[in-house]
Design a protein around this motif. Sequence first.
Motif, PDB file in Angstrom:
ATOM      1  N   GLY A  56       0.808  -1.089   0.034  1.00 49.01           N
ATOM      2  CA  GLY A  56      -0.353  -0.025   0.048  1.00 49.01           C
ATOM      3  C   GLY A  56       1.137   1.451   0.001  1.00 49.01           C
ATOM      4  O   GLY A  56       0.464   2.272  -0.071  1.00 49.01           O
ATOM      5  N   GLU A  57       2.285   0.986  -0.100  1.00 53.30           N
ATOM      6  CA  GLU A  57       3.128   2.032   0.078  1.00 53.30           C
ATOM      7  C   GLU A  57       4.252   2.082  -0.980  1.00 53.30           C
ATOM      8  O   GLU A  57       4.293   2.822  -1.909  1.00 53.30           O
ATOM      9  CB  GLU A  57       3.642   2.241   1.324  1.00 53.30           C
ATOM     10  CG  GLU A  57       4.499   3.562   1.641  1.00 53.30           C
ATOM     11  CD  GLU A  57       4.775   3.683   3.218  1.00 53.30           C
ATOM     12  OE1 GLU A  57       4.160   4.208   3.724  1.00 53.30           O
ATOM     13  OE2 GLU A  57       5.809   3.055   3.485  1.00 53.30           O
ATOM     14  N   ASN A  58       5.058   1.055  -0.915  1.00 54.00           N
ATOM     15  CA  ASN A  58       5.822   0.874  -1.797  1.00 54.00           C
ATOM     16  C   ASN A  58       6.279  -0.485  -2.114  1.00 54.00           C
ATOM     17  O   ASN A  58       7.474  -0.903  -2.690  1.00 54.00           O
ATOM     18  CB  ASN A  58       7.351   1.654  -1.351  1.00 54.00           C
ATOM     19  CG  ASN A  58       7.911   1.005   0.020  1.00 54.00           C
ATOM     20  OD1 ASN A  58       7.328   0.251   0.703  1.00 54.00           O
ATOM     21  ND2 ASN A  58       9.096   1.233   0.254  1.00 54.00           N
ATOM     22  N   VAL A  59       5.688  -1.450  -1.975  1.00 53.34           N
ATOM     23  CA  VAL A  59       5.897  -2.817  -2.377  1.00 53.34           C
ATOM     24  C   VAL A  59       4.646  -3.312  -2.838  1.00 53.34           C
ATOM     25  O   VAL A  59       3.435  -2.994  -2.480  1.00 53.34           O
ATOM     26  CB  VAL A  59       6.157  -3.675  -0.989  1.00 53.34           C
ATOM     27  CG1 VAL A  59       6.237  -5.154  -1.409  1.00 53.34           C
ATOM     28  CG2 VAL A  59       7.369  -3.291  -0.341  1.00 53.34           C
ATOM     29  N   THR A  60       4.769  -4.048  -4.024  1.00 50.98           N
ATOM     30  CA  THR A  60       3.377  -4.487  -4.862  1.00 50.98           C
ATOM     31  C   THR A  60       2.943  -5.910  -4.201  1.00 50.98           C
ATOM     32  O   THR A  60       3.786  -6.516  -3.529  1.00 50.98           O
ATOM     33  CB  THR A  60       3.701  -4.636  -6.289  1.00 50.98           C
ATOM     34  OG1 THR A  60       4.758  -5.697  -6.215  1.00 50.98           O
ATOM     35  CG2 THR A  60       4.331  -3.215  -6.809  1.00 50.98           C
ATOM     36  N   VAL A  61       1.640  -6.264  -4.567  1.00 49.28           N
ATOM     37  CA  VAL A  61       1.281  -7.720  -4.105  1.00 49.28           C
ATOM     38  C   VAL A  61       2.059  -8.434  -4.712  1.00 49.28           C
ATOM     39  O   VAL A  61       2.545  -9.419  -3.953  1.00 49.28           O
ATOM     40  CB  VAL A  61      -0.230  -7.733  -4.462  1.00 49.28           C
ATOM     41  CG1 VAL A  61      -0.662  -9.280  -4.485  1.00 49.28           C
ATOM     42  CG2 VAL A  61      -1.054  -6.687  -3.575  1.00 49.28           C
ATOM     43  N   SER A 101       1.900  -3.438   6.120  1.00 45.20           N
ATOM     44  CA  SER A 101       0.987  -2.787   5.273  1.00 45.20           C
ATOM     45  C   SER A 101       0.385  -1.389   5.929  1.00 45.20           C
ATOM     46  O   SER A 101       0.494  -1.225   7.051  1.00 45.20           O
ATOM     47  CB  SER A 101      -0.105  -3.632   4.808  1.00 45.20           C
ATOM     48  OG  SER A 101      -0.666  -4.456   5.895  1.00 45.20           O
ATOM     49  N   THR A 102       0.041  -0.553   4.992  1.00 46.54           N
ATOM     50  CA  THR A 102      -0.551   0.681   5.295  1.00 46.54           C
ATOM     51  C   THR A 102      -2.071   0.272   5.959  1.00 46.54           C
ATOM     52  O   THR A 102      -2.558  -0.707   5.576  1.00 46.54           O
ATOM     53  CB  THR A 102      -0.811   1.568   4.451  1.00 46.54           C
ATOM     54  OG1 THR A 102      -1.625   1.030   3.577  1.00 46.54           O
ATOM     55  CG2 THR A 102       0.575   2.083   3.653  1.00 46.54           C
ATOM     56  N   PRO A 103      -2.684   1.142   6.640  1.00 49.90           N
ATOM     57  CA  PRO A 103      -3.880   0.951   7.210  1.00 49.90           C
ATOM     58  C   PRO A 103      -5.028   0.720   5.995  1.00 49.90           C
ATOM     59  O   PRO A 103      -6.028   0.050   6.255  1.00 49.90           O
ATOM     60  CB  PRO A 103      -4.376   2.104   8.085  1.00 49.90           C
ATOM     61  CG  PRO A 103      -3.057   2.743   8.529  1.00 49.90           C
ATOM     62  CD  PRO A 103      -2.278   2.378   7.232  1.00 49.90           C
ATOM     63  N   GLU A 104      -5.054   1.251   4.714  1.00 49.26           N
ATOM     64  CA  GLU A 104      -5.590   1.247   3.901  1.00 49.26           C
ATOM     65  C   GLU A 104      -5.387   0.020   2.942  1.00 49.26           C
ATOM     66  O   GLU A 104      -6.307  -0.144   1.934  1.00 49.26           O
ATOM     67  CB  GLU A 104      -5.537   2.471   2.891  1.00 49.26           C
ATOM     68  CG  GLU A 104      -6.034   3.845   3.538  1.00 49.26           C
ATOM     69  CD  GLU A 104      -4.614   4.160   4.476  1.00 49.26           C
ATOM     70  OE1 GLU A 104      -3.474   3.827   4.242  1.00 49.26           O
ATOM     71  OE2 GLU A 104      -4.814   5.116   5.404  1.00 49.26           O
ATOM     72  N   PHE A 105      -4.755  -0.689   3.272  1.00 50.15           N
ATOM     73  CA  PHE A 105      -4.348  -1.884   2.576  1.00 50.15           C
ATOM     74  C   PHE A 105      -4.919  -3.343   2.953  1.00 50.15           C
ATOM     75  O   PHE A 105      -5.009  -3.549   4.142  1.00 50.15           O
ATOM     76  CB  PHE A 105      -2.859  -2.511   2.501  1.00 50.15           C
ATOM     77  CG  PHE A 105      -2.428  -3.611   1.652  1.00 50.15           C
ATOM     78  CD1 PHE A 105      -2.213  -3.465   0.170  1.00 50.15           C
ATOM     79  CD2 PHE A 105      -2.141  -5.022   2.147  1.00 50.15           C
ATOM     80  CE1 PHE A 105      -1.943  -4.507  -0.655  1.00 50.15           C
ATOM     81  CE2 PHE A 105      -2.084  -5.882   1.399  1.00 50.15           C
ATOM     82  CZ  PHE A 105      -1.869  -5.801   0.016  1.00 50.15           C
ATOM     83  N   ALA A 137       2.014  -2.900  11.268  1.00 45.96           N
ATOM     84  CA  ALA A 137       2.572  -1.636  10.870  1.00 45.96           C
ATOM     85  C   ALA A 137       4.000  -2.015  10.463  1.00 45.96           C
ATOM     86  O   ALA A 137       4.600  -1.009   9.483  1.00 45.96           O
ATOM     87  CB  ALA A 137       2.508  -0.981  12.307  1.00 45.96           C
ATOM     88  N   ALA A 138       4.813  -2.841  10.958  1.00 46.36           N
ATOM     89  CA  ALA A 138       6.023  -2.857  10.683  1.00 46.36           C
ATOM     90  C   ALA A 138       6.595  -4.528  11.062  1.00 46.36           C
ATOM     91  O   ALA A 138       5.898  -5.010  11.829  1.00 46.36           O
ATOM     92  CB  ALA A 138       7.101  -1.988  11.353  1.00 46.36           C
ATOM     93  N   LEU A 139       7.844  -4.919  10.361  1.00 46.76           N
ATOM     94  CA  LEU A 139       8.417  -6.333  10.832  1.00 46.76           C
ATOM     95  C   LEU A 139       9.882  -6.144  10.696  1.00 46.76           C
ATOM     96  O   LEU A 139      10.471  -5.030  10.433  1.00 46.76           O
ATOM     97  CB  LEU A 139       7.976  -7.315   9.600  1.00 46.76           C
ATOM     98  CG  LEU A 139       6.472  -7.771   9.481  1.00 46.76           C
ATOM     99  CD1 LEU A 139       6.297  -8.108   8.173  1.00 46.76           C
ATOM    100  CD2 LEU A 139       6.134  -8.515  10.365  1.00 46.76           C
ATOM    101  N   PRO A 140      10.433  -6.918  11.618  1.00 43.96           N
ATOM    102  CA  PRO A 140      11.914  -7.003  11.869  1.00 43.96           C
ATOM    103  C   PRO A 140      12.623  -6.575  10.437  1.00 43.96           C
ATOM    104  O   PRO A 140      12.262  -7.124   9.497  1.00 43.96           O
ATOM    105  CB  PRO A 140      12.254  -8.393  12.314  1.00 43.96           C
ATOM    106  CG  PRO A 140      11.023  -8.627  12.936  1.00 43.96           C
ATOM    107  CD  PRO A 140       9.761  -8.379  12.008  1.00 43.96           C
ATOM    108  N   LEU A 141      13.563  -5.825  10.724  1.00 42.02           N
ATOM    109  CA  LEU A 141      14.608  -5.436   9.424  1.00 42.02           C
ATOM    110  C   LEU A 141      13.927  -4.869   8.189  1.00 42.02           C
ATOM    111  O   LEU A 141      14.546  -4.680   7.194  1.00 42.02           O
ATOM    112  CB  LEU A 141      15.362  -6.926   8.999  1.00 42.02           C
ATOM    113  CG  LEU A 141      16.313  -7.428  10.140  1.00 42.02           C
ATOM    114  CD1 LEU A 141      16.675  -8.696   9.443  1.00 42.02           C
ATOM    115  CD2 LEU A 141      17.262  -6.740  10.584  1.00 42.02           C
ATOM    116  N   GLY A 142      12.572  -4.235   8.600  1.00 45.32           N
ATOM    117  CA  GLY A 142      11.929  -3.591   7.562  1.00 45.32           C
ATOM    118  C   GLY A 142      11.422  -4.576   6.488  1.00 45.32           C
ATOM    119  O   GLY A 142      11.052  -4.061   5.479  1.00 45.32           O
TER     120      GLY A 142
END
Length: 159
Positions: A56-61, A101-105, A137-142
């Motif tokens: 929802g930000e910078n990674v595609t499905v 993921s973003t809240p909108e994904f 919201a986030a995972l280890p190492l991004g």
Amino acid sequence: MAGRIETRLTELGVVLPEAPAPAANYVPAVISGSTLYVSGQLPFGPDGLTATGRLGENVTVEQAREAAKLCAVNILAQARAALGDLDRIGRVVKLTGFVASTPEFYDQPKVVNGASDFLAEALGEAGRHARSAVGVAALPLGAAVEVEAIIEISSGAGA
């Protein structure tokens, strides 16, 4: 001689890596009774982490589906390290996939299908499992994706 699961992986063109070392104070897999619990695996490939960021930000499905598949490859690598032989896998009981993921994904299930589809293809009926796909919201190492597994250990020959 390669077992049936290793042979199937070869047919699929998949080479299991050495089981990745844990990134913190935990063990990568635990056997309790006839169950193998595999800690969350990140999408590490030969060149390191393959997908970072958020859906929802910078990674595609599609990028994240491939990352989830790589998480499942790493789950099998951990299973081989813990069990000594992938043919001791009786069934993948449950996967839990975490998707940064973003809240909108809302398509977390489409992402985790990368892991589910691969395990069904590699293990047949034994690879079909119950599953959760959770947005975080986030995972280890991004990392964009993390997948953990609960695996039944076969009580048949070799177990």
